[in-house]
Design a protein around this motif. Structure first.
Motif, PDB file in Angstrom:
ATOM      1  N   LYS A  78       0.868  -1.191   0.000  1.00  0.00           N
ATOM      2  CA  LYS A  78       0.000   0.000   0.000  1.00  0.00           C
ATOM      3  C   LYS A  78       0.897   1.231   0.000  1.00  0.00           C
ATOM      4  CE  LYS A  78      -3.948  -1.896   0.024  1.00  0.00           C
ATOM      5  NZ  LYS A  78      -4.582  -1.790  -1.260  1.00  0.00           N
ATOM      6  N   PRO A  79       0.375   2.374  -0.433  1.00  0.00           N
ATOM      7  CA  PRO A  79       1.210   3.579  -0.380  1.00  0.00           C
ATOM      8  C   PRO A  79       1.770   3.804   1.021  1.00  0.00           C
ATOM      9  CG  PRO A  79      -0.798   4.029  -1.572  1.00  0.00           C
ATOM     10  CD  PRO A  79      -0.947   2.649  -1.009  1.00  0.00           C
ATOM     11  N   THR A  80       3.051   4.079   1.062  1.00  0.00           N
ATOM     12  CA  THR A  80       3.726   4.240   2.342  1.00  0.00           C
ATOM     13  C   THR A  80       4.736   5.388   2.275  1.00  0.00           C
ATOM     14  OG1 THR A  80       5.272   3.190   3.880  1.00  0.00           O
ATOM     15  CG2 THR A  80       5.320   2.388   1.621  1.00  0.00           C
ATOM     16  N   ALA A  81       4.940   5.996   3.421  1.00  0.00           N
ATOM     17  CA  ALA A  81       5.950   7.059   3.493  1.00  0.00           C
ATOM     18  C   ALA A  81       7.324   6.474   3.793  1.00  0.00           C
ATOM     19  CB  ALA A  81       5.566   8.062   4.563  1.00  0.00           C
ATOM     20  N   MET A  85       9.894   0.067   3.057  1.00  0.00           N
ATOM     21  CA  MET A  85       8.784  -0.877   2.872  1.00  0.00           C
ATOM     22  C   MET A  85       8.623  -1.204   1.387  1.00  0.00           C
ATOM     23  SD  MET A  85       7.118  -1.400   5.848  1.00  0.00           S
ATOM     24  CE  MET A  85       5.365  -1.574   5.616  1.00  0.00           C
ATOM     25  N   ILE A  86       8.819  -0.206   0.553  1.00  0.00           N
ATOM     26  CA  ILE A  86       8.697  -0.411  -0.899  1.00  0.00           C
ATOM     27  C   ILE A  86       9.821  -1.333  -1.377  1.00  0.00           C
ATOM     28  CG2 ILE A  86       8.663   0.732  -3.164  1.00  0.00           C
ATOM     29  CD1 ILE A  86       7.679   3.281  -1.671  1.00  0.00           C
ATOM     30  N   THR A  87      11.033  -1.029  -0.923  1.00  0.00           N
ATOM     31  CA  THR A  87      12.191  -1.844  -1.310  1.00  0.00           C
ATOM     32  C   THR A  87      12.018  -3.280  -0.816  1.00  0.00           C
ATOM     33  OG1 THR A  87      13.525   0.138  -1.045  1.00  0.00           O
ATOM     34  CG2 THR A  87      14.720  -1.926  -1.237  1.00  0.00           C
ATOM     35  N   ALA A  88      11.558  -3.421   0.440  1.00  0.00           N
ATOM     36  CA  ALA A  88      11.401  -4.758   1.016  1.00  0.00           C
ATOM     37  C   ALA A  88      10.372  -5.558   0.217  1.00  0.00           C
ATOM     38  CB  ALA A  88      10.971  -4.644   2.473  1.00  0.00           C
ATOM     39  N   HIS A  89       9.283  -4.906  -0.152  1.00  0.00           N
ATOM     40  CA  HIS A  89       8.246  -5.598  -0.915  1.00  0.00           C
ATOM     41  C   HIS A  89       8.786  -6.004  -2.295  1.00  0.00           C
ATOM     42  CE1 HIS A  89       4.203  -6.630  -2.321  1.00  0.00           C
ATOM     43  NE2 HIS A  89       4.571  -6.079  -3.461  1.00  0.00           N
ATOM     44  N   GLN A  90       9.480  -5.085  -2.926  1.00  0.00           N
ATOM     45  CA  GLN A  90      10.053  -5.355  -4.255  1.00  0.00           C
ATOM     46  C   GLN A  90      10.981  -6.570  -4.200  1.00  0.00           C
ATOM     47  OE1 GLN A  90      11.680  -1.825  -6.451  1.00  0.00           O
ATOM     48  NE2 GLN A  90      13.522  -3.077  -6.608  1.00  0.00           N
TER      49      GLN A  90
ATOM     50  N   ASN B 112       8.182   2.098  -9.020  1.00  0.00           N
ATOM     51  CA  ASN B 112       7.608   1.853  -7.690  1.00  0.00           C
ATOM     52  C   ASN B 112       7.516   3.122  -6.843  1.00  0.00           C
ATOM     53  OD1 ASN B 112       7.045  -0.795  -8.125  1.00  0.00           O
ATOM     54  ND2 ASN B 112       8.922  -1.573  -7.178  1.00  0.00           N
ATOM     55  N   GLU B 113       8.034   4.225  -7.365  1.00  0.00           N
ATOM     56  CA  GLU B 113       7.833   5.510  -6.669  1.00  0.00           C
ATOM     57  C   GLU B 113       6.345   5.801  -6.514  1.00  0.00           C
ATOM     58  OE1 GLU B 113       9.907   8.768  -8.568  1.00  0.00           O
ATOM     59  OE2 GLU B 113      11.830   7.751  -8.422  1.00  0.00           O
ATOM     60  N   ARG B 114       5.536   5.131  -7.326  1.00  0.00           N
ATOM     61  CA  ARG B 114       4.089   5.393  -7.230  1.00  0.00           C
ATOM     62  C   ARG B 114       3.508   4.950  -5.888  1.00  0.00           C
ATOM     63  NH1 ARG B 114       4.721   0.804 -10.366  1.00  0.00           N
ATOM     64  NH2 ARG B 114       3.297  -0.933  -9.995  1.00  0.00           N
ATOM     65  N   PHE B 115       4.255   4.100  -5.175  1.00  0.00           N
ATOM     66  CA  PHE B 115       3.789   3.659  -3.859  1.00  0.00           C
ATOM     67  C   PHE B 115       4.297   4.572  -2.737  1.00  0.00           C
ATOM     68  CE2 PHE B 115       3.742  -0.354  -6.323  1.00  0.00           C
ATOM     69  CZ  PHE B 115       2.392  -0.635  -6.194  1.00  0.00           C
ATOM     70  N   MET B 121       0.848   9.780  -5.719  1.00  0.00           N
ATOM     71  CA  MET B 121       0.542   9.280  -7.067  1.00  0.00           C
ATOM     72  C   MET B 121      -0.621   8.285  -7.081  1.00  0.00           C
ATOM     73  SD  MET B 121       4.403   8.854  -8.557  1.00  0.00           S
ATOM     74  CE  MET B 121       3.897   8.500 -10.227  1.00  0.00           C
ATOM     75  N   ASN B 122      -1.149   8.023  -5.903  1.00  0.00           N
ATOM     76  CA  ASN B 122      -2.330   7.170  -5.850  1.00  0.00           C
ATOM     77  C   ASN B 122      -2.065   5.792  -6.471  1.00  0.00           C
ATOM     78  OD1 ASN B 122      -4.931   6.798  -5.028  1.00  0.00           O
ATOM     79  ND2 ASN B 122      -5.841   7.602  -6.916  1.00  0.00           N
ATOM     80  N   GLU B 123      -0.860   5.278  -6.267  1.00  0.00           N
ATOM     81  CA  GLU B 123      -0.434   3.934  -6.727  1.00  0.00           C
ATOM     82  C   GLU B 123      -0.412   3.791  -8.245  1.00  0.00           C
ATOM     83  OE1 GLU B 123      -2.163   0.500  -4.649  1.00  0.00           O
ATOM     84  OE2 GLU B 123      -3.117   1.947  -3.315  1.00  0.00           O
TER      85      GLU B 123
END
Lengths: 210, 284
Positions: A78-81, A85-90, B112-115, B121-123
């Motif tokens: 989900k969108p996160t600040a 978390m993004i890197t870990a998910h990827q 993945n910057e969209r996340f 960027m609303n995903e």
């Protein structure tokens, strides 16, 4: 002398008329044969492309099913600040997919028939009437000079993405949202953009850029 | 200077320019839409930090609420450290003040910057949002596929009936006099007809590391702002389509939309105003 001189134009006219009537049907027939042959070849080519693309789309669909099941064991991103978390998910998603496709090789998705269809479409577009625009798009998209990618390995972090000409994207088969076409040096690469993982590639499909 | 008429003309031109620059003032209306635009900024180097600092200090006189990002938001990698060094740290004071950022993707950006929530960027690689009487459309010009085109057409079609401003922003410029990249002709052939058909007013792009304002093309105003971190010094080959441009320092833009008027000011990191003006919207 007069009779002799008079018969020359008559004979000439006769010969020309005969020649014309002899040639006309042949030439007309030849033209339609050429057109018909071209149409047949084009239809055959299109059918071949369609079947190559169909095979490709089936392989992509199979990959997508596999991906779905690999992803199901992970929490949804989900969108996160928190960029970690993004890197870990990827990375976790890439690991799962890699495990599920441990024996993946070049050509698994871009089968021979698919490769031929893609090559044909790329060649036709780049050499077509608007080919200069597509070539310019690649040129302006900062084409890469020396990156080597391998199936089941990540797209190197920090390496820019060359713009894929829209004209090609409109002619290539559609892909699920998570998968994208990329141009890397002269290769067409299929990338899982969320997992940042190389799924397959067609080497040397694009001409060299300056 | 033997010709006095020539001298007078020269002086008049200078005078007109100076008057125009001095005269320019944002109306600063309470219900107007105020924002900043930055492009090609995510280096994490000193110039980016200096531009960010200048943006922050500008906010005292021009209280913008949000920033549109024209791509190449994070250069050279997408690790948490990259986000910190190239976005969170430079714009910390703006972020702390509640300024929102809306990103579009450049060719150096990880999709993945969209996340990343602060990019709003609303995903999705492409999205739309509305502020006051302005509709914004953020596009992903790295990957203009059929799906995105259909989406764009539908969004613009929906907006066409409204009296809102329509502003598109994305990375690759449709019109640019940058020597390195220049105009994206293929993209132009594809999306400009939609812009014209559905009444897009203004377009912001980056990619060429310069600032340029193009003369209106088919009634649409195009800006290239690709020097908010990066710079290609002297790369702007001013052409017949250039209205104004600047390529010797980093810049950012401040914009206010009040009713049918759009006021803009382009500022260098030293605080010099390098371009400014007002755009009157075409009657719909």
């Amino acid at each position: 002398m007069r009779a002799k001189t008079n018969i020359v134009p008559v004979m000439t006219t006769f010969l020309l008329t005969t020649a014309l009537f002899t040639v006309w049907p042949t030439s007309s027939y030849g033209q339609s044969t050429t057109e018909a042959t071209q149409d047949a070849m084009s239809a055959k080519r299109n059918a071949k492309n369609d079947s190559g693309f169909k095979e490709f789309s089936d392989h992509v669909q199979a990959y997508f099913s596999l991906r779905k099941s690999a992803e199901s064991s992970l929490p949804a991103l989900k969108p996160t600040a928190l960029p970690e978390m993004i890197t870990a998910h990827q990375q976790a998603l890439a690991r799962k997919i890699r495990e599920a496709r441990a024996n993946a090789e070049r050509g698994d998705i871009f089968s021979e028939a698919a490769r031929e269809a893609f090559r044909h479409v790329v060649r036709e577009e780049l050499q077509g009437p608007h080919g200069h625009r597509a070539r310019r798009t690649i040129q302006q998209g900062e084409p890469l000079k020396s990156v080597r990618l391998h199936v089941n390995e990540p797209y190197p972090d920090g390496v820019p993405f060359t713009t894929v000409p829209p004209a090609l994207l409109l002619k290539f088969p559609k892909l699920p949202e998570q998968v994208a076409y990329r141009i890397v040096v002269r290769d067409l690469v299929l990338l899982d953009s969320e997992a940042n993982l190389v799924l397959d590639r067609i080497p040397g499909i694009f001409p060299e850029t300056n | 200077m033997r010709n006095p008429r020539f001298l007078i003309l020269c002086l008049l031109n200078c005078f007109v320019f100076i008057v125009r620059a001095d005269d320019f003032k944002f109306p600063l209306k309470s219900n107007s839409v105020k924002f900043a635009a930055i492009g090609d900024m995510g280096t994490g180097e000193a110039p980016q930090l200096e531009v960010a600092e200048r943006m922050n200090s500008s906010r005292q006189a021009f209280p913008f609420d949000f920033v549109i990002m024209l791509g190449d938001n994070i250069y050279g990698g997408s690790s948490p450290k990259d986000f910190e060094k190239k976005f969170e740290k430079p714009y910390k004071r703006l972020l702390d003040a509640g300024v929102k950022f809306y990103a579009s993707l450049g060719n150096h950006d990880n999709p993945n910057e969209r996340f990343y929530k602060p990019f709003n960027m609303n995903e999705s690689n492409y999205y739309a949002f509305k502020k006051g009487n302005v509709r914004f459309f953020a596009l992903d010009t790295n990957y203009m596929d059929a799906k995105q085109l259909v989406w764009l057409q539908k969004e613009l079609q929906d907006a066409a009936g409204s009296n809102d401003w329509k502003i598109c922003f994305f990375h690759h410029p449709l019109y640019s006099s940058g020597r390195t990249h220049g105009s994206s002709l293929e993209l132009r052939a594809l999306i400009e007809p939609l812009f014209i058909k559905y009444g897009v007013d203004v377009v912001f792009s980056g990619h060429d590391h310069v600032y340029e304002r193009v003369k209106p093309e088919n009634g649409i105003y195009y800006f290239t702002e690709g020097s908010s971190g990066q710079l290609r010094n002297g790369d702007l080959a001013k052409t017949g389509m250039t209205e104004d441009g600047f390529d010797t320092d980093r810049t950012f833009m401040l914009v206010e939309i009040a009713g049918d008027e759009m006021y803009f000011e382009t500022m260098s990191r030293s605080g010099a105003v390098v371009d400014s003006g007002m755009i009157q919207r075409r009657p719909s």
